[in-house]
Design an enzyme around this catalytic site. Structure first.
Site, PDB file in Angstrom:
ATOM      1  N   LYS A 183      57.526  47.875  33.670  1.00  0.00           N
ATOM      2  CA  LYS A 183      56.775  48.251  34.616  1.00  0.00           C
ATOM      3  C   LYS A 183      56.973  49.917  34.489  1.00  0.00           C
ATOM      4  CE  LYS A 183      55.606  46.790  38.653  1.00  0.00           C
ATOM      5  NZ  LYS A 183      55.193  45.280  39.035  1.00  0.00           N
ATOM      6  N   ASP A 223      48.954  47.289  39.443  1.00  0.00           N
ATOM      7  CA  ASP A 223      49.937  46.904  40.469  1.00  0.00           C
ATOM      8  C   ASP A 223      49.448  47.856  41.588  1.00  0.00           C
ATOM      9  OD1 ASP A 223      52.760  45.835  41.089  1.00  0.00           O
ATOM     10  OD2 ASP A 223      53.178  47.906  41.404  1.00  0.00           O
TER      11      ASP A 223
HETATM   12  P1  NAD Z   1      47.602  46.888  47.132  1.00  0.00           P
HETATM   13  O1  NAD Z   1      47.668  48.382  46.652  1.00  0.00           O
HETATM   14  O2  NAD Z   1      46.527  46.001  46.505  1.00  0.00           O
HETATM   15  O3  NAD Z   1      48.011  46.729  48.658  1.00  0.00           O
HETATM   16  C1  NAD Z   1      49.150  47.006  49.208  1.00  0.00           C
HETATM   17  C2  NAD Z   1      49.035  46.965  50.627  1.00  0.00           C
HETATM   18  O4  NAD Z   1      50.377  47.292  51.361  1.00  0.00           O
HETATM   19  C3  NAD Z   1      47.971  47.731  51.373  1.00  0.00           C
HETATM   20  O5  NAD Z   1      47.281  46.971  52.448  1.00  0.00           O
HETATM   21  C4  NAD Z   1      48.742  48.831  51.998  1.00  0.00           C
HETATM   22  O6  NAD Z   1      48.150  49.259  53.328  1.00  0.00           O
HETATM   23  C5  NAD Z   1      50.178  47.992  52.486  1.00  0.00           C
HETATM   24  N1  NAD Z   1      51.272  48.915  52.774  1.00  0.00           N
HETATM   25  C6  NAD Z   1      51.562  49.753  51.674  1.00  0.00           C
HETATM   26  N2  NAD Z   1      52.663  50.459  52.332  1.00  0.00           N
HETATM   27  C7  NAD Z   1      53.009  49.777  53.626  1.00  0.00           C
HETATM   28  C8  NAD Z   1      53.943  50.137  54.559  1.00  0.00           C
HETATM   29  N3  NAD Z   1      54.896  50.915  54.451  1.00  0.00           N
HETATM   30  N4  NAD Z   1      53.903  49.115  55.502  1.00  0.00           N
HETATM   31  C9  NAD Z   1      52.866  48.137  55.732  1.00  0.00           C
HETATM   32  N5  NAD Z   1      52.187  47.921  54.680  1.00  0.00           N
HETATM   33  C10 NAD Z   1      52.067  48.650  53.673  1.00  0.00           C
HETATM   34  O7  NAD Z   1      48.889  46.274  46.362  1.00  0.00           O
HETATM   35  P2  NAD Z   1      49.025  44.762  45.789  1.00  0.00           P
HETATM   36  O8  NAD Z   1      48.482  44.491  44.400  1.00  0.00           O
HETATM   37  O9  NAD Z   1      48.386  43.807  46.658  1.00  0.00           O
HETATM   38  O10 NAD Z   1      50.478  44.427  45.730  1.00  0.00           O
HETATM   39  C11 NAD Z   1      51.409  44.098  46.813  1.00  0.00           C
HETATM   40  C12 NAD Z   1      52.751  43.845  46.469  1.00  0.00           C
HETATM   41  O11 NAD Z   1      52.741  42.661  45.676  1.00  0.00           O
HETATM   42  C13 NAD Z   1      53.456  45.086  45.602  1.00  0.00           C
HETATM   43  O12 NAD Z   1      54.921  44.780  46.130  1.00  0.00           O
HETATM   44  C14 NAD Z   1      53.627  44.428  44.250  1.00  0.00           C
HETATM   45  O13 NAD Z   1      54.524  44.938  43.474  1.00  0.00           O
HETATM   46  C15 NAD Z   1      53.340  43.067  44.492  1.00  0.00           C
HETATM   47  N6  NAD Z   1      52.725  42.380  43.314  1.00  0.00           N
HETATM   48  C16 NAD Z   1      51.530  42.390  43.067  1.00  0.00           C
HETATM   49  C17 NAD Z   1      51.066  41.666  42.036  1.00  0.00           C
HETATM   50  C18 NAD Z   1      49.225  41.998  41.717  1.00  0.00           C
HETATM   51  O14 NAD Z   1      48.746  40.967  40.977  1.00  0.00           O
HETATM   52  N7  NAD Z   1      48.455  42.591  42.430  1.00  0.00           N
HETATM   53  C19 NAD Z   1      51.540  40.908  41.131  1.00  0.00           C
HETATM   54  C20 NAD Z   1      52.969  40.500  41.624  1.00  0.00           C
HETATM   55  C21 NAD Z   1      53.892  41.365  42.610  1.00  0.00           C
END
Ligand code: NAD
Length: 516
Positions: A183, A223
């Site tokens: 990561k 991510d």
């Molecule tokens: P993203 O950037 O597309 O979206 C993140 C969302 O979280 C946004 O809506 C933002 O407003 C919200 N957010 C951020 N800080 C916040 C807070 N303090 N309180 C409330 N909401 C908040 O990110 P993503 O790709 O959807 O990833 C989200 C989570 O899923 C992360 O933890 C990431 O590590 C995990 N994840 C993502 C993937 C992927 O394929 N994208 C895969 C596995 C895990």
């Protein structure tokens, strides 16, 4: 200093960090299954921790001045920028001047200030040079190349990336894809920078990262704060000028389908969450019809997860994101909300806030809502013990990485709220990343139907093995075989998921041996 002072064992407990907290479950599972001592030491710390810096030249900005300051320029005439594309408005209110934005316009500048047709006075601030801290942690490669996303966020650290890279090691093992864990990312708030600035920062980042990664060494993906467009830049920077460029497409996953990405990758993590939730209820003889859910985070995982759960018959009651919370007891249409967040040009923050089909509510009230499912899909550590006490749901499906703290876990157990742990719940993304990587290697393109069917089988099969480990019910069915993984006693689901990961990793060390 007398020698005994040097030698004395520290009396204080080691400091709790994000990493040590994330590793609590590793310790618990390793103890429960009796993990081989040397394998344990190999896995307790990452293989490599890289820290480096990225510098870039920023563009000139128009910075809004305070109302008090603006009074000095009350008689300043409005500057009409002819080329609207030349101005890029940022979420922090500043405006980037791209290219020849002011050329050919009627410009009135006084003492470095100008007024735009929004009535606001701005100061012209010349572009500075900026430096950003960047990371790549390569946790473990016993099962295959390091694999894991690139995060652009203000609050990242070595400690965080260590925890997230370890999570990837467990996740790739649980999904049973031939990868290890990694990561990394940049300490930056991407919303404060323009598109072209982010492009040059991304190119420079990959210029520095290039020597550490490769399609068979370490494979980054999107991510938080990064997306398919940034993956395309990474790929170009990595492979430009190489003789066998087309063979290197698999160095990055999460690419646009037109340049070697996989059908179904964008929605894969949300899709995987939905498959796990569907299987959780199927195990109880129920379907998702009429079930209610709340979602934190409406980015990639939260929005796709919501849409797919809705298509399976569930109703979205509320969404919390970094800017606020929206709520509608009659249900929020996830497809319509996705349009509002992603396609509304006025919604610069890409927030759910202001969505006309719902009312606002406080974050505290959000966590107390009665629903069947909570899907945390934002950042880690959001469900603390205090919030766990308030929760009024039956199931937490962890879309985000590490959303629940160990203290909260203890509260949830007491309250009998079930958990689908992150390392299986959000493994859909890395599973389809693996499909993307194979398609790149084989120069193939699979259909979305094919990808979805493989993903469904992969996740449900491994989730069933985890449930069997948890209940200590070794068995072989048409779909899965949990006999090599059960440990002769029952454990909670999070521990069971970790046991599955550790058993699969341990097999590599025990059968292949150690290179001294
Ligand atoms: P993203 O950037 O597309 O979206 C993140 C969302 O979280 C946004 O809506 C933002 O407003 C919200 N957010 C951020 N800080 C916040 C807070 N303090 N309180 C409330 N909401 C908040 O990110 P993503 O790709 O959807 O990833 C989200 C989570 O899923 C992360 O933890 C990431 O590590 C995990 N994840 C993502 C993937 C992927 O394929 N994208 C895969 C596995 C895990």
């Amino acid at each position: 200093m007398p020698e005994e002072t040097f030698m004395r064992a520290p009396t204080q407990q080691p400091r709790k960090t994000l990493y040590t907290e994330a590793m609590e479950i590793f310790d618990r599972a390793a103890d429960a299954m009796g993990l081989d001592r040397r394998v344990r030491l190999e896995l307790e710390e990452p293989d490599y921790e890289h820290i480096f810096y990225v510098t870039t030249k920023l563009k000139d900005r128009l910075v809004p001045v305070s109302a008090e300051e603006a009074k000095k320029f009350a008689d300043l005439t409005v500057t009409k920028v002819r080329d609207a594309n030349g101005m890029e408005r940022l979420a922090d209110g500043k405006i980037i001047l791209n290219g020849k934005a002011l050329l050919g316009s009627d410009v009135s500048v006084r003492a470095g200030h100008l007024r735009l047709d929004d009535g606001q006075v701005y100061q012209l601030v010349p572009g500075d040079i900026a430096r950003f801290k960047a990371y790549r942690v390569q946790h473990n490669q016993a099962r295959g190349p390091y694999k894991g996303g690139i995060r652009y966020h203000r609050e990242v650290s070595l400690d965080l990336f260590k925890a997230l890279s370890a999570e990837m090691t467990w996740k790739t093992a649980i999904a049973d894809v031939p990868f290890g864990g990694g990561k990394g990312g940049i300490q930056i708030d991407p919303r404060q920078y323009g598109k072209e600035e982010l492009q040059t920062i991304s190119l420079r980042f990959m210029y520095k990262l290039k020597s550490l990664i490769g399609p068979n060494i370490d494979i980054p993906a999107p991510d938080v704060g990064t997306n398919g467009e940034i993956m395309a830049l990474f790929l170009r920077q990595y492979s430009d000028g190489e003789r066998e460029r087309h063979n290197q497409r698999g160095v990055i996953t999460g690419k646009d389908v037109r340049i070697g990405g996989s059908e179904g990758r964008t929605k894969a993590t949300g899709q995987g969450c939905a498959y796990c939730i569907e299987d959780y209820f199927a195990d109880r003889g129920e379907t998702l019809k009429g079930k209610t859910f709340i979602v934190q985070g409406f980015g990639n995982v939260g929005s796709w997860g919501s849409l797919i759960l809705q298509n399976m018959g569930a109703r979205l009651l509320a969404v919390n994101d970094s800017d606020g919370t929206i709520y509608n007891p009659d249900g929020i249409d996830a497809a319509d909300l996705m349009k509002y967040v992603n396609e509304n040009p006025k919604n610069l923050k890409r927030s759910v806030l202001g969505y006309p089909g719902a009312q606002t509510m406080s974050k505290a009230d959000f966590w107390q809502l009665k629903a069947d499912i909570a899907l945390p899909a934002a950042l880690g550590g959001e469900i603390t013990a205090e919030i766990a006490e308030k929760l009024n749901v039956k199931l937490i499906a962890e879309g985000a990485n590490g959303p629940t703290t160990p203290d909260a876990d203890r509260v949830l157990e007491k309250k009998k709220i079930d958990i689908i742990p992150d390392i299986i719940c959000n493994a859909g993304g890395v599973t389809v990343s693996y499909y993307e990587w194979i398609q790149n290697k084989r120069m193939e393109a699979w259909t979305e139907k094919d990808v979805d069917a493989r993903l469904e089988l992969a996740l449900k099969k491994n989730y069933r093995i985890i449930r069997d480990i948890s209940r200590n019910t070794p068995r072989k069915t048409d779909m899965h075989d949990s006999r090599p993984y059960t440990i002769g006693k029952t454990v909670d689901t999070r521990c069971a998921a970790m046991v599955l990961a550790l058993k699969r990793i341990e097999a590599h060390y025990m059968l292949e041996g150690f290179s001294q």
